[in-house]
Design an enzyme around this catalytic site. Structure first.
Site, PDB file in Angstrom:
ATOM      1  N   GLN A 137     -52.559  73.099 -47.641  1.00 41.44           N
ATOM      2  CA  GLN A 137     -51.514  72.440 -48.429  1.00 41.44           C
ATOM      3  C   GLN A 137     -50.853  71.353 -47.591  1.00 41.44           C
ATOM      4  O   GLN A 137     -50.034  70.591 -48.104  1.00 41.44           O
ATOM      5  CB  GLN A 137     -50.443  73.463 -48.836  1.00 41.44           C
ATOM      6  CG  GLN A 137     -50.966  74.581 -49.713  1.00 41.44           C
ATOM      7  CD  GLN A 137     -49.892  75.641 -49.941  1.00 41.44           C
ATOM      8  OE1 GLN A 137     -49.654  76.515 -49.114  1.00 41.44           O
ATOM      9  NE2 GLN A 137     -49.233  75.557 -51.077  1.00 41.44           N
ATOM     10  N   ASN A 138     -51.195  71.323 -46.308  1.00 39.58           N
ATOM     11  CA  ASN A 138     -50.557  70.366 -45.406  1.00 39.58           C
ATOM     12  C   ASN A 138     -51.193  68.988 -45.545  1.00 39.58           C
ATOM     13  O   ASN A 138     -52.399  68.872 -45.774  1.00 39.58           O
ATOM     14  CB  ASN A 138     -50.665  70.849 -43.961  1.00 39.58           C
ATOM     15  CG  ASN A 138     -49.965  72.183 -43.760  1.00 39.58           C
ATOM     16  OD1 ASN A 138     -49.040  72.512 -44.507  1.00 39.58           O
ATOM     17  ND2 ASN A 138     -50.408  72.951 -42.794  1.00 39.58           N
ATOM     18  N   ASP A 162     -50.805  66.678 -43.058  1.00 39.66           N
ATOM     19  CA  ASP A 162     -51.072  66.139 -41.720  1.00 39.66           C
ATOM     20  C   ASP A 162     -52.558  66.326 -41.403  1.00 39.66           C
ATOM     21  O   ASP A 162     -53.304  66.924 -42.173  1.00 39.66           O
ATOM     22  CB  ASP A 162     -50.184  66.836 -40.676  1.00 39.66           C
ATOM     23  CG  ASP A 162     -50.434  68.341 -40.615  1.00 39.66           C
ATOM     24  OD1 ASP A 162     -51.572  68.739 -40.315  1.00 39.66           O
ATOM     25  OD2 ASP A 162     -49.493  69.115 -40.877  1.00 39.66           O
ATOM     26  N   HIS A 193     -53.407  68.832 -51.261  1.00 39.33           N
ATOM     27  CA  HIS A 193     -52.231  68.024 -51.590  1.00 39.33           C
ATOM     28  C   HIS A 193     -52.308  66.607 -51.017  1.00 39.33           C
ATOM     29  O   HIS A 193     -51.296  65.925 -50.927  1.00 39.33           O
ATOM     30  CB  HIS A 193     -50.953  68.722 -51.114  1.00 39.33           C
ATOM     31  CG  HIS A 193     -50.618  69.954 -51.905  1.00 39.33           C
ATOM     32  ND1 HIS A 193     -49.748  70.930 -51.459  1.00 39.33           N
ATOM     33  CD2 HIS A 193     -51.063  70.387 -53.118  1.00 39.33           C
ATOM     34  CE1 HIS A 193     -49.663  71.896 -52.372  1.00 39.33           C
ATOM     35  NE2 HIS A 193     -50.454  71.587 -53.370  1.00 39.33           N
ATOM     36  N   CYS A 207     -58.256  49.892 -57.637  1.00 40.11           N
ATOM     37  CA  CYS A 207     -59.713  50.160 -57.639  1.00 40.11           C
ATOM     38  C   CYS A 207     -60.044  51.628 -57.390  1.00 40.11           C
ATOM     39  O   CYS A 207     -61.216  51.993 -57.355  1.00 40.11           O
ATOM     40  CB  CYS A 207     -60.423  49.265 -56.628  1.00 40.11           C
ATOM     41  SG  CYS A 207     -60.121  49.710 -54.900  1.00 40.11           S
ATOM     42  N   CYS A 234     -55.330  46.088 -50.337  1.00 34.05           N
ATOM     43  CA  CYS A 234     -56.363  47.132 -50.273  1.00 34.05           C
ATOM     44  C   CYS A 234     -57.581  46.563 -49.540  1.00 34.05           C
ATOM     45  O   CYS A 234     -58.041  45.470 -49.877  1.00 34.05           O
ATOM     46  CB  CYS A 234     -56.729  47.554 -51.698  1.00 34.05           C
ATOM     47  SG  CYS A 234     -58.250  48.522 -51.798  1.00 34.05           S
ATOM     48  N   CYS A 250     -60.515  46.076 -52.453  1.00 30.77           N
ATOM     49  CA  CYS A 250     -60.471  45.102 -53.556  1.00 30.77           C
ATOM     50  C   CYS A 250     -59.489  43.961 -53.302  1.00 30.77           C
ATOM     51  O   CYS A 250     -59.466  42.991 -54.059  1.00 30.77           O
ATOM     52  CB  CYS A 250     -60.112  45.803 -54.867  1.00 30.77           C
ATOM     53  SG  CYS A 250     -58.391  46.336 -54.970  1.00 30.77           S
ATOM     54  N   GLY A 265     -49.168  81.089 -43.084  1.00 25.28           N
ATOM     55  CA  GLY A 265     -47.989  80.228 -43.025  1.00 25.28           C
ATOM     56  C   GLY A 265     -47.608  79.561 -44.334  1.00 25.28           C
ATOM     57  O   GLY A 265     -47.202  78.410 -44.340  1.00 25.28           O
ATOM     58  N   ASN A 298     -48.080  85.542 -41.580  1.00 27.42           N
ATOM     59  CA  ASN A 298     -46.893  84.740 -41.893  1.00 27.42           C
ATOM     60  C   ASN A 298     -45.750  85.120 -40.957  1.00 27.42           C
ATOM     61  O   ASN A 298     -45.708  86.224 -40.423  1.00 27.42           O
ATOM     62  CB  ASN A 298     -46.487  84.984 -43.349  1.00 27.42           C
ATOM     63  CG  ASN A 298     -45.836  83.777 -43.990  1.00 27.42           C
ATOM     64  OD1 ASN A 298     -45.838  82.681 -43.422  1.00 27.42           O
ATOM     65  ND2 ASN A 298     -45.280  83.967 -45.164  1.00 27.42           N
TER      66      ASN A 298
HETATM   67 ZN   LIG Z   1     -58.340  48.503 -54.139  1.00 31.49          ZN
END
Ligand SMILES: [Zn+2]
Length: 235
Positions: free
Chosen positions: A91-92, A94, A109, A120, A136, A139, A175, A201
């Site tokens: 879910q991190n 990083d 995520h 694009c 970008c 494109c 965690g 946890n």
């Molecule tokens: Zn693009």
């Protein structure tokens, strides 16, 4: 353990917290007087894109100053040495699993170090800021946004996650508070599909009652010892 071949692992904020990456919850859910939910939604981006881009530019910069901890390194070792199926669903947002050396990682995520072009629909590795609306690389349109799944958006690659869950003999949650769906429901899904379930946890979570076993403590201690245990039974 002898009958375990395929493992699905879910990791959450608790594993990155020990590398100094604060979570929304630790921060009291506020950023510069804004509720985090108000800077992490498509509606917020439409209403005030500069605010949202600044928030993510800051977090993108911050994670690049952090380093993987023993829990990330232990999972990378498991990835290298485990001969059966393995998927680390995180879910991190990083890149600490990857920087520790893990390869079988799925970011449900999104990722801070990606930019997503809404013109694009391509994703590019991105380490710098987005506030100045860079073009970008694919494109040329100035339409990049953080490649982050915001509140109200659909997590990525759910079909791949459920495909792995269907073949899993063991589901391990590391965690995570068990507060955010759909990830919070994975333990119940895994159980109903016949997998054993283990929670590692810092403290009991909202979902602890749903696991076959819960071990409490810092991820940097629990994860390396669990990985030793699993690998010793493979040999
Ligand atoms: Zn693009």
């Amino acid at each position: 353990m002898a009958d375990i071949r395929n493992i699905v692992i879910l990791t959450g904020a608790g594993i990155s917290a020990e590398s100094g990456i604060d979570t929304f919850r630790d921060a009291g859910g506020l950023w510069e007087q804004h509720r985090v939910e108000d800077v992490a939604t498509p509606e917020a981006f439409a209403r005030d894109p500069d605010l949202v881009l600044r928030f993510y530019d800051m977090r993108r910069e911050a994670i690049q100053t952090k380093a993987p901890n023993p829990a990330h390194r232990a999972l990378a070792r498991l990835d290298r040495e485990w001969e059966g199926g393995l998927l680390i669903v995180t879910q991190n947002v990083d890149d600490l699993h990857e920087r520790a050396g893990a390869e079988r990682v799925l970011h449900m995520h999104g990722e801070h170090l990606n930019a997503w072009c809404t013109a694009c629909d391509t994703r590019s590795r991105w380490t710098g800021p987005l506030i100045d609306r860079p073009d970008c690389p694919t494109c040329g349109e100035p339409c990049l946004r953080p490649d982050i799944v915001w509140f109200g958006e659909m997590p990525y690659r759910m079909e791949d996650i459920y495909a792995a869950m269907r073949g899993a003999h063991l589901f391990v949650s590391i965690g995570t508070s068990g507060a955010v769906y759909p990830a919070a429901g994975f333990v119940r899904d895994a159980r109903s599909l016949g997998a054993k379930t283990l929670e590692l946890n810092l403290e009991r979570s909202q979902r602890s009652g749903w696991f076959d076993e819960t071990r409490l403590g810092p991820a940097s201690e629990l994860v390396p010892s669990w990985v030793d245990e699993v690998l010793s039974q493979q040999n």
